[in-house]
Design an enzyme around this catalytic site. Structure first.
Site, short mmCIF file in Angstrom:
data_model
loop_
_atom_site.label_atom_id
_atom_site.label_comp_id
_atom_site.label_asym_id
_atom_site.label_seq_id
_atom_site.Cartn_x
_atom_site.Cartn_y
_atom_site.Cartn_z
N ASN A 11 -1.46 -9.30 7.20
CA ASN A 11 -1.88 -9.60 8.58
C ASN A 11 -2.96 -10.68 8.52
OD1 ASN A 11 -2.81 -9.61 11.21
ND2 ASN A 11 -3.90 -7.64 11.02
N TRP A 12 -2.57 -11.89 8.89
CA TRP A 12 -3.52 -13.01 8.80
C TRP A 12 -4.56 -12.99 9.92
CZ3 TRP A 12 0.10 -17.84 7.75
CH2 TRP A 12 0.68 -17.70 6.49
N LYS A 13 -4.36 -12.17 10.92
CA LYS A 13 -5.26 -12.15 12.09
C LYS A 13 -5.36 -13.58 12.65
CE LYS A 13 -7.66 -8.39 9.92
NZ LYS A 13 -8.73 -7.43 10.04
N HIS A 103 -3.00 -2.48 16.66
CA HIS A 103 -4.05 -2.72 15.66
C HIS A 103 -5.40 -2.35 16.29
CE1 HIS A 103 -6.74 -4.75 12.89
NE2 HIS A 103 -5.74 -4.76 12.03
N GLU A 105 -8.18 -3.70 16.19
CA GLU A 105 -8.92 -4.82 16.81
C GLU A 105 -8.40 -5.06 18.22
OE1 GLU A 105 -8.44 -7.71 13.68
OE2 GLU A 105 -9.81 -6.55 12.41
N GLU A 175 -4.74 3.02 9.28
CA GLU A 175 -5.86 2.10 9.03
C GLU A 175 -7.15 2.71 9.58
OE1 GLU A 175 -4.35 -2.18 8.38
OE2 GLU A 175 -4.95 -1.95 10.46
N GLY A 181 -11.81 -4.71 6.98
CA GLY A 181 -12.65 -5.90 6.84
C GLY A 181 -14.06 -5.60 6.40
N SER A 221 -9.22 -2.96 3.66
CA SER A 221 -9.84 -3.52 2.45
C SER A 221 -9.00 -3.29 1.19
CB SER A 221 -11.26 -2.97 2.27
OG SER A 221 -12.05 -3.34 3.38
C1 PEP Z 1 -6.08 -5.25 8.79
O1 PEP Z 1 -6.59 -6.03 9.55
O2 PEP Z 1 -5.03 -4.67 9.12
C2 PEP Z 1 -6.75 -4.98 7.51
C3 PEP Z 1 -6.36 -3.97 6.81
O3 PEP Z 1 -7.75 -5.86 7.14
P1 PEP Z 1 -8.55 -5.90 5.73
O4 PEP Z 1 -7.52 -5.76 4.63
O5 PEP Z 1 -9.21 -7.23 5.71
O6 PEP Z 1 -9.48 -4.75 5.74
#
Ligand code: PEP
Length: 261
Positions: A11-13, A103, A105, A175, A181, A221
């Site tokens: 997931n590049w966001k 997600h 976010e 998640e 992050g 992460s």
């Molecule tokens: C995500 O945004 O779905 C995610 C898992 O981010 P990160 O790996 O950077 O924690």
């Protein structure tokens, strides 16, 4: 050992414009080849911003890459008067296989409720996109030990109204919000515990076949040095990866480590 194919989704966001996307996917494809990862060993998916998707499609189709790609969100509406929205049918026309829905976010920044998430899942399914439904608790909920009830509640409400026959191939990403992050990763045991609880709930609600075909990912992460431990658990079928998917070579190394678990 399950027959679910290991899924590594990046997931590049809101990172990489369409030119950077081309370079990143090219480097990923070369690095996967160098690492001798081949189609069938796992599924590798990139999830770029909307504006990159056409470029990624051209590259994937033109170079016959085995990578798949998807989108980070989708509208719950049919095409029409919804300024700024992107319809599921548009994403399928662009060759997207997956769409991330719910997600944390988006739940936080865009006030997406489980009801909206359910409507987006319905829109995705109607356009033959596979939803990657994200669920997971906050730090406070984990500290209060309500994390399992909360996450299963999100799961139930996000899937309210669906029958087992509609959910074939669904992907769920667990998640924990506190691990996204932040550099904080849930332990492999935490991820395994939640994945098992999710699968048990799917068995209760939708039966053995649907539960067995659903892939459950861990996200938060995930890096090359912790992925193998996380995906070693029987109920964890891959990872949703943010920051560590932005560099093609790094993401390929992570995929290789996951396959070698
Ligand atoms: C995500 O945004 O779905 C995610 C898992 O981010 P990160 O790996 O950077 O924690």
């Amino acid at each position: 050992m399950s027959d679910r194919t290991l899924l590594l989704a990046g997931n590049w966001k809101m990172n990489h414009d369409h030119l950077e996307a081309i370079s990143s996917v090219q480097k990923l494809a070369w690095a996967l080849e160098d690492a001798k990862l081949e189609e069938g060993s796992c599924e590798v998916v990139v999830i770029p911003p909307y504006t990159d998707i056409r470029s990624v499609q051209t590259l994937v189709q033109g170079d016959k890459l085995w990578l798949k790609y998807g989108a980070q969100d989708v509208s719950q509406h049919e095409p029409g008067a919804h300024t700024g929205e992107i319809a599921a049918s548009f994403l399928s026309r662009l060759g997207c296989a997956y769409v991330v829905i719910g997600h944390s976010e988006r739940r936080a920044d865009n006030h997406e409720t489980n009801e909206i998430v359910a409507a987006k899942i319905r829109a995705a399914l109607s356009a033959d996109l596979t939803p990657i439904l994200c669920v997971g608790e906050s730090l406070e909920q984990r500290q209060e030990r309500t994390h399992i009830d909360f996450t299963l509640g999100q799961l139930e409400e996000s899937l309210a109204g669906f029958g087992a026959d509609e959910l074939d191939g669904l992907v769920i990403a667990y998640e924990p919000v506190w691990a996204i992050g932040t550099g904080e990763t849930a332990t492999a045991a935490d991820a395994a515990e939640m994945a098992a609880a999710i699968r048990a709930r799917l068995v209760e609600r939708y039966g053995d076949a649907t539960a067995a075909s659903t892939r459950i990912l861990y996200g938060g992460s995930v890096k090359t040095d912790n992925v193998s431990e996380i995906v070693a658990s029987a109920d964890v079928d891959g990872a949703l990866v943010g920051g560590a998917s932005l560099s093609g070579p790094d993401f390929a190394a992570l995929c290789k480590a996951a396959v070698a678990k």
